[in-house]
Structure formats: C-alpha cells, structure tokens
Design a protein around this motif. Structure first.
Motif, short mmCIF file in Angstrom:
data_model
loop_
_atom_site.label_atom_id
_atom_site.label_comp_id
_atom_site.label_asym_id
_atom_site.label_seq_id
_atom_site.Cartn_x
_atom_site.Cartn_y
_atom_site.Cartn_z
N ALA A 134 5.61 -3.58 45.38
CA ALA A 134 4.44 -4.53 44.48
C ALA A 134 4.59 -3.82 43.22
CB ALA A 134 3.11 -4.44 44.97
N ARG B 136 -5.34 -4.46 40.01
CA ARG B 136 -6.29 -5.58 39.97
C ARG B 136 -7.13 -5.63 40.85
NH1 ARG B 136 -1.94 -8.71 37.51
NH2 ARG B 136 -1.04 -9.24 39.92
N ARG B 137 -6.66 -5.26 42.10
CA ARG B 137 -7.41 -5.07 43.29
C ARG B 137 -8.35 -3.62 43.57
NH1 ARG B 137 -10.45 -5.04 46.79
NH2 ARG B 137 -10.18 -5.90 49.13
N THR C 8 -0.85 -5.05 40.07
CA THR C 8 -1.41 -5.73 41.37
C THR C 8 -1.83 -4.81 41.97
OG1 THR C 8 1.03 -7.22 41.52
CG2 THR C 8 -0.38 -7.07 43.42
N ARG D 199 -1.03 -9.52 49.94
CA ARG D 199 -0.09 -8.35 49.79
C ARG D 199 -1.15 -7.36 50.14
NH1 ARG D 199 4.11 -7.72 47.37
NH2 ARG D 199 4.12 -6.05 48.58
N ARG E 280 -5.20 -13.24 42.44
CA ARG E 280 -4.66 -12.35 43.40
C ARG E 280 -4.34 -12.76 44.57
NH1 ARG E 280 -6.92 -9.34 47.53
NH2 ARG E 280 -9.04 -10.42 47.11
N ASP E 281 -3.21 -12.32 45.01
CA ASP E 281 -2.51 -12.35 46.23
C ASP E 281 -3.12 -11.76 47.45
OD1 ASP E 281 -0.75 -13.16 48.30
OD2 ASP E 281 1.03 -12.73 47.37
#
Length: 215
Positions: A55, A62-63, A59, A24, A20-21
């Motif tokens: 995004a 996932r968070r 994404t 962001r 995971r980035d």
C-alpha cells in the motif's frame, strides 16, 4: 422572472479525494504485526508497513494519523481461535487437558504473539490503551482457558481445594512471556510440557511423570 436551474456541476458536492478503501485495513494491520514482530516498535516505520502491505504510505496515514495509533489497532485486532469454554479438551485429567492444548500448528503463532508483545514493550508504559490491548489479545485468552480447566479439575477433586485457580491460570502465560521477552528463547513443545509438569501441576498439588512425554 425566469430562474434558471443550476447546472449539475454547481450542486454536486466537491470531492475531497478518493474514499478510503476499507478492504485494505486488514492487510495493513497484518503487515504491522509482521513488522513489529521482526523489528520492534522503535525499529518499525510506516514505510516498512506500507511496503509489506503493498500500500502507499499516504493510504496508511489517511486511516491512522500516527504510528502509535496504527500499532494499538493492530494489536487489538490480533486474531485467536474463538474461546469455546463448552468444548475444551476433556481427557479426564488436568495434565491431559493441558497437554491437549499444546498443538504443534499453533506454536509458531503463539511465538509470534510473544514477539509482537516484545516489539511494543517500550511503548506500553506510555500508552495504557496499548497495554490493555496486549493483555486482551495475547495473555487473557490463554488465562481464561487455563482457569476453566483448573476449575474443572478442582471440582472433580484432582487438585488441592485451597488452590488459587486465578494465580495458577496465569503461571504458564507469564513464564512464556518471560522466556520470550527476557530470555529471548523460543517457545516450543518441550518447554510448554515442562511448564505443565514442573510448574503448574506441582503448584496445584498433582503428581507428575518423571519424563516429559506426550499425553
């Protein structure tokens, strides 16, 4: 017996997708607040947030596994000017101090916070964690500042000694929330000055001017 060393491919851990980035996260949370302020919780979708943040929807998921989880985090991370109780306005009068807090550049952000609160009002009764986040991020900081100014005025004998500082500190934030959520009216400088002169100061026992002007 000779044992062959395993190949690098055999011992390398399997990849479960890209990491995971975290960079962001701030963009996604800010986008969530913007969408909430405009559409409310019921009208908000993850697709809207993802598009606003630039995004992918995957994404976001996932968070945050649900829309409610995303909203709770976004509200909890709302930023406000750090409260520095040692450097609050000190004009020599309670009115002067309160008026000094009404800064034009901060009015749009204050109104946005109220609109965010309005956007999540339908969820707050079902999510106690969200209700606490809303209070901590939107109402509590201003109440804390008001309480400090009122207590200082009390100590210098400017307001009644039997004044309930805690209740007085919550008056303006509560009425600002009512104006935004129930009356659907903007929170501008004229309204905030009228709260100071017509509500807070009279309740504290302080004489006020007849014209709502500046400091």
């Amino acid at each position: 017996m000779t044992v062959e060393a395993p190949s690098p491919d055999a011992v390398a851990p399997a990849r479960l997708g890209r990491p995971r980035d975290a960079s962001r996260d701030a963009d996604i949370l800010e986008a969530t607040l913007e969408v909430l302020a405009e559409h409310g919780y019921d009208g908000m979708t993850i697709d809207m947030v993802a598009a606003h943040a630039g995004a992918g929807k995957a994404t976001v998921y996932r968070r945050w596994p649900s829309k409610a989880d995303l909203v709770i985090d976004a509200v909890a991370c709302m930023k406000m000017r750090d409260i520095d109780l040692e450097n609050l306005p000190d004009t020599g009068s309670l009115r002067g101090d309160l008026v000094a807090l009404v800064r034009a550049p901060e009015l749009p952000e204050a109104e946005r916070k109220m609109r965010v609160m309005g956007g999540v009002i339908s969820l707050m009764s079902r999510e106690p964690e969200l209700a606490q986040a809303v209070y901590s991020a939107i109402l509590a900081p201003r109440i804390t500042i008001n309480r400090a100014l009122l207590q200082r005025a009390k100590e210098r004998g400017e307001i009644r000694q039997d004044a309930d500082v805690d209740k007085l500190a919550a008056l303006a934030p509560a009425m600002t929330a009512f104006r935004t959520l129930a009356e659907r009216k903007p929170v501008d400088r004229a309204f905030l000055l009228s709260l100071i002169d017509d509500v807070v100061l009279p309740a504290a026992g302080v004489a006020t001017p007849t014209v709502h002007d500046g400091p």
